[in-house]
Design a protein around this motif. Structure first.
Motif, PDB file in Angstrom:
ATOM      1  N   HIS A 144       1.641  15.900  -1.168  1.00  0.00           N
ATOM      2  CA  HIS A 144       1.684  15.001  -0.018  1.00  0.00           C
ATOM      3  C   HIS A 144       3.001  14.212  -0.035  1.00  0.00           C
ATOM      4  CE1 HIS A 144      -2.456  16.068   0.309  1.00  0.00           C
ATOM      5  NE2 HIS A 144      -2.839  15.350  -0.734  1.00  0.00           N
ATOM      6  N   VAL A 145       3.491  13.841   1.137  1.00  0.00           N
ATOM      7  CA  VAL A 145       4.654  12.966   1.225  1.00  0.00           C
ATOM      8  C   VAL A 145       4.151  11.529   1.203  1.00  0.00           C
ATOM      9  CG1 VAL A 145       6.630  12.250   2.601  1.00  0.00           C
ATOM     10  CG2 VAL A 145       5.978  14.654   2.528  1.00  0.00           C
ATOM     11  N   GLU A 146       4.575  10.750   0.214  1.00  0.00           N
ATOM     12  CA  GLU A 146       4.062   9.398   0.029  1.00  0.00           C
ATOM     13  C   GLU A 146       5.200   8.408  -0.099  1.00  0.00           C
ATOM     14  OE1 GLU A 146       0.719   8.548  -2.751  1.00  0.00           O
ATOM     15  OE2 GLU A 146       2.168   7.246  -3.777  1.00  0.00           O
ATOM     16  N   VAL A 147       5.073   7.272   0.588  1.00  0.00           N
ATOM     17  CA  VAL A 147       6.046   6.186   0.491  1.00  0.00           C
ATOM     18  C   VAL A 147       5.286   4.893   0.284  1.00  0.00           C
ATOM     19  CG1 VAL A 147       7.892   4.900   1.640  1.00  0.00           C
ATOM     20  CG2 VAL A 147       7.688   7.371   1.991  1.00  0.00           C
ATOM     21  N   GLY A 195       0.825  -1.203   0.000  1.00  0.00           N
ATOM     22  CA  GLY A 195       0.000   0.000   0.000  1.00  0.00           C
ATOM     23  C   GLY A 195       0.853   1.244   0.000  1.00  0.00           C
ATOM     24  N   HIS A 196       0.201   2.383   0.235  1.00  0.00           N
ATOM     25  CA  HIS A 196       0.884   3.663   0.269  1.00  0.00           C
ATOM     26  C   HIS A 196       0.569   4.358   1.591  1.00  0.00           C
ATOM     27  CE1 HIS A 196       1.914   3.556  -4.054  1.00  0.00           C
ATOM     28  NE2 HIS A 196       0.752   2.953  -4.183  1.00  0.00           N
ATOM     29  N   VAL A 197       1.602   4.902   2.227  1.00  0.00           N
ATOM     30  CA  VAL A 197       1.437   5.682   3.446  1.00  0.00           C
ATOM     31  C   VAL A 197       1.729   7.138   3.099  1.00  0.00           C
ATOM     32  CG1 VAL A 197       2.213   6.065   5.805  1.00  0.00           C
ATOM     33  CG2 VAL A 197       2.096   3.731   4.896  1.00  0.00           C
ATOM     34  N   THR A 234       5.257  22.574   7.143  1.00  0.00           N
ATOM     35  CA  THR A 234       4.400  22.407   5.970  1.00  0.00           C
ATOM     36  C   THR A 234       3.173  21.543   6.195  1.00  0.00           C
ATOM     37  OG1 THR A 234       6.419  22.591   4.622  1.00  0.00           O
ATOM     38  CG2 THR A 234       4.442  21.764   3.515  1.00  0.00           C
ATOM     39  N   TYR A 235       3.234  20.544   7.103  1.00  0.00           N
ATOM     40  CA  TYR A 235       2.223  19.494   7.095  1.00  0.00           C
ATOM     41  C   TYR A 235       1.280  19.504   8.298  1.00  0.00           C
ATOM     42  CZ  TYR A 235       4.722  17.784   3.084  1.00  0.00           C
ATOM     43  OH  TYR A 235       5.292  17.689   1.837  1.00  0.00           O
ATOM     44  N   LEU A 236       1.334  20.512   9.144  1.00  0.00           N
ATOM     45  CA  LEU A 236       0.337  20.663  10.206  1.00  0.00           C
ATOM     46  C   LEU A 236      -0.716  21.651   9.744  1.00  0.00           C
ATOM     47  CD1 LEU A 236       2.587  20.863  13.404  1.00  0.00           C
ATOM     48  CD2 LEU A 236       1.516  18.855  12.375  1.00  0.00           C
ATOM     49  N   ASP A 237      -2.000  21.317   9.989  1.00  0.00           N
ATOM     50  CA  ASP A 237      -3.053  22.235   9.539  1.00  0.00           C
ATOM     51  C   ASP A 237      -3.231  23.386  10.527  1.00  0.00           C
ATOM     52  OD1 ASP A 237      -4.524  21.262  11.690  1.00  0.00           O
ATOM     53  OD2 ASP A 237      -5.735  19.910  10.470  1.00  0.00           O
ATOM     54  N   LEU A 248       9.925  11.692   7.535  1.00  0.00           N
ATOM     55  CA  LEU A 248       9.864  13.123   7.240  1.00  0.00           C
ATOM     56  C   LEU A 248      10.494  13.865   8.409  1.00  0.00           C
ATOM     57  CD1 LEU A 248       8.623  15.379   5.354  1.00  0.00           C
ATOM     58  CD2 LEU A 248       6.582  15.253   6.794  1.00  0.00           C
ATOM     59  N   SER A 249      11.308  14.878   8.119  1.00  0.00           N
ATOM     60  CA  SER A 249      11.960  15.599   9.211  1.00  0.00           C
ATOM     61  C   SER A 249      10.921  16.373  10.033  1.00  0.00           C
ATOM     62  CB  SER A 249      13.008  16.573   8.657  1.00  0.00           C
ATOM     63  OG  SER A 249      12.387  17.663   7.997  1.00  0.00           O
TER      64      SER A 249
END
Length: 209
Positions: A153-156, A141-143, A183-186, A175-176
């Motif tokens: 989005h950051v995807e792995v 899958g993808h996280v 960048t990734y907190l709403d 992710l650091s």
């Protein structure tokens, strides 16, 4: 009660060639367990040593007027009692699971765990960590760490097997923290993580007759 002799056997093969010059055995082991039965009674290797290496007297495999010494270990596994039937389910509904971690900047515990999410007959959880029986389950899958703006989005991709001794799987560095906070907190200081399942395996066992 008379027992029925086995009709097949599974064995690991390990071959030896004696090197008199070094006084030790050159060893090579087949990477696969071999299945011996009425249709295939002979197994071996296409090559253990190259012909030139083996026949050169300077290498020590030929000695005392053309003599050589070979050996083999045969490790026979116990007879099978069950067949293992593995299938892969690619039609998963719904395939996505999202996890919202509120007040991310104030989190102080070492480990956080999401609610359970049923998929492929099993229950899954996502874990966030600040510190670094024989059944196996394959998951692909993808996280994703979701960007509040809706893109980038950051995807792995994750493809792995789970088993009793190792039920979890992840990354030491996804992710650091600096980039995540930037960048990734709403607007509510929440981190949104999503996993999308592509394939989940299922294993069935049936007795060998």
């Amino acid at each position: 009660m008379e027992s029925t002799p086995p009709t097949e056997a599974f064995a690991e093969l390990r071959f030896y060639v004696y090197n008199k010059k070094e006084n030790k055995y050159f060893t090579i082991q087949d990477v696969e367990v071999k299945r011996f039965n009425a249709l295939r009674m002979v197994w071996g290797l296409l090559k253990v040593l190259s012909y030139d290496t083996f026949t050169n007297p300077e290498n020590g495999f030929i000695f005392e007027g053309g003599e050589c010494e070979f050996g083999v270990d045969v490790l026979v596994a116990p007879p099978l009692t069950n067949w293992e039937i593995l299938s892969f389910d690619e039609k998963l509904s719904p395939p996505k699971f999202s996890w919202n971690l509120k007040n991310f900047s104030e989190l102080k515990e070492d480990v956080y765990t999401s609610n359970k999410y049923p998929m492929g007959g099993k229950e899954w959880v996502l874990k966030l960590e600040t510190l670094k029986s024989d059944e196996k389950i394959f998951k692909q899958g993808h996280v994703r760490v979701l960007n509040p703006l809706g893109s980038n989005h950051v995807e792995v991709q994750s493809s792995c097997w789970y088993k009793e001794s190792s039920r979890g799987w992840g990354w030491d560095h996804f992710l650091s923290i600096a980039n995540l906070r930037k960048t990734y907190l709403d607007k509510e200081d929440a981190l949104n993580v999503e996993i999308e399942f592509k394939v989940v395996s299922a294993t069935k066992y049936s007795p060998i007759i």
